[in-house]
Scaffold this active site. Structure first.
Site, PDB file in Angstrom:
ATOM      1  N   GLU A  26      -8.926   1.668  21.607  1.00  0.00           N
ATOM      2  CA  GLU A  26      -7.948   1.475  22.679  1.00  0.00           C
ATOM      3  C   GLU A  26      -7.514   2.827  23.220  1.00  0.00           C
ATOM      4  OE1 GLU A  26      -4.084  -0.006  21.069  1.00  0.00           O
ATOM      5  OE2 GLU A  26      -5.065   0.339  19.135  1.00  0.00           O
ATOM      6  N   LYS A  28      -5.248   5.946  24.273  1.00  0.00           N
ATOM      7  CA  LYS A  28      -4.137   6.626  23.595  1.00  0.00           C
ATOM      8  C   LYS A  28      -3.116   7.030  24.656  1.00  0.00           C
ATOM      9  CE  LYS A  28      -3.158  10.432  20.414  1.00  0.00           C
ATOM     10  NZ  LYS A  28      -2.148  11.124  21.267  1.00  0.00           N
ATOM     11  N   GLU A  86       4.233   2.571  21.778  1.00  0.00           N
ATOM     12  CA  GLU A  86       4.508   3.729  22.603  1.00  0.00           C
ATOM     13  C   GLU A  86       5.413   3.336  23.769  1.00  0.00           C
ATOM     14  OE1 GLU A  86       3.178   7.823  22.255  1.00  0.00           O
ATOM     15  OE2 GLU A  86       2.793   6.016  21.072  1.00  0.00           O
ATOM     16  N   LYS A 202     -10.101   2.637  15.151  1.00  0.00           N
ATOM     17  CA  LYS A 202      -9.606   2.204  13.842  1.00  0.00           C
ATOM     18  C   LYS A 202     -10.646   1.283  13.195  1.00  0.00           C
ATOM     19  CE  LYS A 202      -4.810   2.326  15.448  1.00  0.00           C
ATOM     20  NZ  LYS A 202      -3.616   1.530  15.793  1.00  0.00           N
ATOM     21  N   LYS A 226     -10.029  12.755  21.722  1.00  0.00           N
ATOM     22  CA  LYS A 226      -9.343  13.285  22.895  1.00  0.00           C
ATOM     23  C   LYS A 226     -10.319  13.518  24.056  1.00  0.00           C
ATOM     24  CE  LYS A 226      -5.175  13.672  21.114  1.00  0.00           C
ATOM     25  NZ  LYS A 226      -4.466  14.940  21.156  1.00  0.00           N
ATOM     26  N   CYS A 321      10.853  45.815  14.176  1.00  0.00           N
ATOM     27  CA  CYS A 321      11.501  46.702  13.203  1.00  0.00           C
ATOM     28  C   CYS A 321      10.832  48.069  13.093  1.00  0.00           C
ATOM     29  CB  CYS A 321      11.547  46.036  11.832  1.00  0.00           C
ATOM     30  SG  CYS A 321       9.930  45.879  11.027  1.00  0.00           S
TER      31      CYS A 321
END
Length: 592
Positions: A26, A28, A86, A202, A226, A321
């Site tokens: 599915e 994202k 979501e 999944k 992705k 520093c």
């Protein structure tokens, strides 16, 4: 990568190559994760994902989102069902919202995701009600019972309860079908009414999901694929150096603002001096950038590296520093040697210590830490946080501090007097000891003093201590060396002792099932025929046992498969109980 993911699952489950794997796939959605707790079909609580363990209660807010049902449709619902999904904002609604914000002279939102997140987390739920938020479910968390034995079956049941799912959710068999669906979604991405950044796969069978379990927070049975990042051209205006909590000098490129994937980018990390040299970067260069995973900007190419200009000289002293900055042998990162005398490291280490993933002390943000450091109130390190109660009177005289805000901060600090040991260890910022490694260490040692004792012994050359550390899953020579180096430094030991004089972490225990091997040390040897070695070790952990890599006097049980050799002989010599794989399966079954 997708094929290797499937191969790893086959190996873990000891499945033959010809065994078909079915998956769900599915889109994202790029929104804000939300967890909805239903009891007997009625919504009782809603929370954001937060850090994966603790989120924000948004129950009043979600009542204004039409897609989120206050009651499941139908009947026969589980006693408890935690729905996960979501919250998002459609592109057209986002554009209209920003137009209204502009008209009102208010701040514009950068992306639909930011707009959704800001809208859901409003303190005034009426503001949430004025925002066009949507919701799609993608899974579940805690449940009393499941309505099916497959991922797709449970999702179909959720849809039957009146909960919206992605219209692109499908069940497919085989990797080729997965990748084909990915390509279909990618091709139609621009036409979707909402933003997405990939496709989630999944494994369909829930019994296999249960066996696979998770690594840290990441389930072995799921994968996010992705999309390729969008690219744009801009100018590198300058290179600044930031000093992190470990002393690492990180170069940051300052850019002429450029729109990439719907977001205007002004800064880009350049990682280290080797990356700058590899790309030949200098201020003034034209560069090509992309947002990796549509999130993190990165430089892809230097378009003007042939232009005649002097090379960039990476600093050899800390810009904060002035201490010498060096790279250890075999490392590319340059680090400040100033340690706790370096203001940048003090600030970053304290900020990390109180961060959500570490002790999660609410009210100690960057501004407050900076203020307290300037006052010298945190000069001795994190232990000084727990001494701020002695400065209540002084704090009340400071601008911006009222009695309620002071008491809230001190109460938040006092609430962490008995912190989670793994979070405390992670919060110390020891190199190579991330959140997952900290949990792995504490699962084994349970108490911080024992960890220090073994780490110091290993650093001193104690072979048994070294073996004990390296036998822990996820702990290798690099982590062992980092722990030894940390405790070898007198100022680190002083910070450790000082902190443990102020806090008392309880014994670290992982939630496990009671079993015949709870609290025992188990060694697996030989070839396991019904499961992989990784799965067997994961089972042992869930049953409250510790899985060791070698047989010793501390071993309680040896599980021997065909071909067991020297470990079996050692067990016999030491009089340790030995069982076969069937015996182990019986122990697992008896634990339920």
């Amino acid at each position: 990568e997708v094929e290797e993911w499937a191969a790893r699952m086959r190996r873990f489950l000891s499945l033959p190559e010809d065994c078909a794997l079915a998956f769900t796939a599915e889109d994202k959605i790029d929104g804000l994760s939300c967890s909805l707790r239903y009891e007997r079909g009625r919504l009782v609580r809603a929370a954001t994902r937060g850090d994966g363990e603790v989120g924000e209660d948004v129950t009043p807010n979600v009542q204004h989102i039409p897609d989120i049902r206050q009651h499941f449709a139908g009947s026969g619902h589980p006693e408890l069902f935690e729905l996960r999904g979501e919250v998002y904002m459609e592109k057209q609604a986002f554009a209209a919202l920003n137009a209204a914000q502009h008209e009102a002279g208010a701040r514009l939102f950068a992306t639909p995701r930011n707009a959704a997140a800001g809208s859901l987390r409003q303190k005034d739920a009426r503001v949430t009600g004025q925002r066009p938020l949507r919701f799609l479910a993608h899974g579940w968390g805690e449940v009393s019972a499941l309505p099916a034995e497959t991922q797709i079956g449970v999702m179909q049941a959720i849809a039957a309860w009146g909960v919206p799912l992605s219209p692109l959710l499908v069940r497919v068999e085989g990797i080729a079908a997965l990748l084909a669906h990915y390509q279909r979604i990618a091709a139609g991405r621009a036409a979707l009414p909402y933003d997405i950044d990939g496709v989630v796969y999944k494994l369909d069978r829930l019994d296999w999901q249960a066996r696979l379990g998770s690594v840290g927070k990441a389930p072995r049975w799921a994968l996010a694929h992705k999309f390729p990042a969008e690219r744009a051209e801009t100018t590198l205006e300058a290179i600044d150096i930031q000093v992190g909590r470990t002393g690492k000098l990180t170069p940051v490129g300052r850019l002429s603002g450029v729109l990439v994937g719907g977001v205007t980018v002004y800064n880009v990390t350049l990682h280290n001096r080797d990356e700058i040299a590899r790309l030949g970067l200098r201020p003034g260069d034209r560069i090509l950038i992309q947002r990796a995973g549509d999130v993190i900007p990165q430089v892809v190419e230097n378009l003007t590296r042939e232009a005649e200009r002097p090379s960039y000289a990476f600093p050899d002293h800390c810009p904060v520093c002035g201490s010498e900055a060096v790279a250890e042998e075999g490392e590319v990162d340059v680090r400040c040697t100033g340690g706790l005398v370096c203001r940048a490291q003090q600030f970053e280490r304290l900020r990390h210590f109180v961060s959500r993933a570490a002790l999660d002390i609410e009210g100690l943000g960057e501004k407050t830490i900076t203020e307290f450091l300037e006052l010298g109130w945190l000069a001795n390190g994190p232990a000084d946080i727990f001494r701020l109660k002695d400065r209540r009177g002084q704090l009340l005289t400071r601008e911006g501090w009222q009695e309620k805000s002071v008491d809230n901060l001190l109460a938040a600090i006092e609430a962490k007097r008995a912190p989670d040991a793994a979070r405390l260890l992670f919060g110390l910022g020891i190199r190579h000891v991330g959140a997952v490694t900290a949990r792995d260490l504490m699962k084994h040692f349970h108490e911080l003093p024992r960890l220090r004792e073994v780490a110091e012994s290993a650093h001193a050359g104690d072979g048994e201590a070294l073996s004990e550390l390296t036998a822990i899953e996820g702990v290798g020579p690099v982590v062992v060396e980092a722990l030894g180096d940390f405790f070898h430094e007198p100022h680190n030991r002083a910070v450790w002792d000082d902190l443990l004089s102020e806090v008392a972490p309880p014994r670290y225990e992982v939630e496990t099932r009671a079993s015949a091997v709870s609290g025992k040390t188990v060694v697996f040897t030989g070839k396991l025929e019904t499961m992989s070695r990784d799965e067997a070790k994961a089972q042992a952990e869930r049953l409250g046992a510790k899985s060791a890599g070698s047989v010793s006097a501390k071993t309680d049980l040896v599980v021997a498969g065909p071909g067991a050799g020297s470990k079996l002989k050692q067990a016999a010599a030491l009089g340790i109980e030995v069982i076969d794989e069937a015996g182990w399966a019986a122990i697992v079954a008896a634990a339920g």
